[in-house]
Write an enzyme that holds these catalytic residues in place. Structure first.
Site, mmCIF file in Angstrom:
data_model
loop_
_atom_site.group_PDB
_atom_site.id
_atom_site.type_symbol
_atom_site.label_atom_id
_atom_site.label_comp_id
_atom_site.label_asym_id
_atom_site.label_seq_id
_atom_site.Cartn_x
_atom_site.Cartn_y
_atom_site.Cartn_z
ATOM 1 N N HIS A 216 36.001 24.041 40.910
ATOM 2 C CA HIS A 216 36.914 23.992 39.776
ATOM 3 C C HIS A 216 36.345 23.100 38.675
ATOM 4 C CE1 HIS A 216 40.742 25.455 42.091
ATOM 5 N NE2 HIS A 216 39.731 26.299 42.161
ATOM 6 N N GLU B 241 37.325 20.311 37.274
ATOM 7 C CA GLU B 241 37.263 18.871 37.519
ATOM 8 C C GLU B 241 36.044 18.508 38.381
ATOM 9 O OE1 GLU B 241 41.697 20.085 37.676
ATOM 10 O OE2 GLU B 241 39.730 20.975 38.063
ATOM 11 N N LEU C 225 35.231 55.054 31.222
ATOM 12 C CA LEU C 225 36.124 53.882 31.308
ATOM 13 C C LEU C 225 35.356 52.622 31.694
ATOM 14 C CD1 LEU C 225 39.175 55.547 33.139
ATOM 15 C CD2 LEU C 225 38.824 55.275 30.670
#
Length: 349
Positions: free
Chosen positions: A54, A56, A217
């Site tokens: 993450h 942090e 697509l």
């Protein structure tokens, strides 16, 4: 410069970092973090990919070794409340508590009930000064997909279509033009659509779009990941030579007949096929955003059921004189701008 001005400046840096991740972290949120000591940024980082460290953690790991022992005098800024539970990674709040940061500045609370407010309480109880709500609106806006996924228990839904100046989305099909794309928008505008697709986890169309246009697509005109293709085909009417069957990219076909895996294609049976059941299925698949490109009937269902968050309409200068009418949307667009020869209307529900 006042403290609030400094906080805003540093939080904006967190947002700039967070946005670098884009769809790579979905269905997790985009999060940025910086560490400030004596008004100098000594470490920064962002959540780069789903399942990875993450923001942090990356910010702390970016701090020079000789300064790491001084984090108890530093402030960490993070655009979203640090996680307080173990998922694919340990709780980030534990890392903050371990280093005994002097101050933590948070952009907005995490709407996930496993987190919401819990880490803030833990940090305050340990004696850390915590400030919440810095550039809060901007932080929520950045993660509108994540917030919708957590709060409404469905993906963030973006509707998109191109229409002629006289309000048609397609021509009437006959044997001569049964399977070809009748381009409406300018070629330069079409590249914007590929950019839009690259920002979402999934793209959804009805089977008639496949039958008539045989589209890929994909995001082939820009750099990015192809979204997961979702096709509504209740009775499995699609031609088997369609590109979505043969190009190798992952495709999910929602139908009422069978559950089956066949190469790149997954057939998923739903007893009832509605906008709500489709979005519930996508939620369970951990899809946090879906780009709905049509055709007219599919788009109209999402509009009538009120299950949409944004609509992006491209209006060209071309006219068809007759054909399939474009969906109707009420209200005034939030944004209107011109690109190439087309007008773009952007609605927020």
């Amino acid at each position: 410069m006042t403290q609030i001005e400094k906080d805003n400046l540093y939080m904006q840096r967190c947002l700039d970092l967070a946005s670098l991740a884009g769809v790579n972290v979905s269905p997790n949120p985009m999060v940025g973090a910086i560490i400030v000591l004596e008004e100098e940024i000594i470490g920064e980082g962002y959540h780069q990919f789903f399942g990875g460290p993450h923001a942090e953690v990356n910010a702390v790991n970016n701090v020079p070794t000789e300064i790491i022992k001084r984090l108890n005098l530093a402030t960490i800024y993070v655009s979203l409340e640090p996680c307080a539970h173990t998922g694919k990674t340990p709780p980030c709040v534990d890392l903050i508590l371990k280093h005994k940061f002097k101050r933590v500045v948070i952009g907005c609370k995490d709407p996930n009930p496993l987190v919401s407010g819990k880490s803030i309480e833990l940090m305050k109880n340990s004696g850390i000064e915590v400030s919440v709500g810095i550039l809060e609106k901007e932080c929520i806006k950045l993660n509108k997909r994540f917030f919708t996924y957590q709060i409404k228990k469905r993906p963030y839904v973006i509707l998109k279509w191109a229409q002629t100046k006289d309000g048609y989305i397609d021509v009437n099909r006959d044997e001569e033009n049964e399977r070809k794309i009748n381009w409406i928008s300018h070629p330069d505008t079409q590249s914007i659509v590929h950019h839009w697709r690259s920002k979402e986890q999934a793209i959804l169309v009805g089977w008639k779009t496949i039958e008539h246009d045989n589209p890929s697509l994909t995001v082939r005109e820009v750099k990015g990941l192809n979204p997961l293709r979702i096709i509504i085909d209740s009775n499995l009417n699609m031609p088997k030579d369609s590109k979505v069957f043969t190009d190798g990219d992952k495709t999910v076909i929602i139908n009422k007949i069978k559950n089956e895996e066949s190469g790149n294609v997954s057939f998923v049976k739903l007893n009832q096929i509605t906008t709500r059941t489709i979005l519930t299925y996508l939620y369970e698949l951990e899809i946090s955003s879906v780009f709905v490109e049509g055709g007219s009937g599919t788009l109209q269902h999402f509009l009538l059921d009120g299950l949409w968050d944004e609509a992006r309409i491209i209006q060209s200068q071309n006219k068809f004189e007759d054909g399939v009418k474009a969906p109707k949307i009420n209200g005034i667009p939030s944004k209107t701008y011109t690109f190439a020869e087309d007008q773009l209307f952007h609605y927020f529900k």
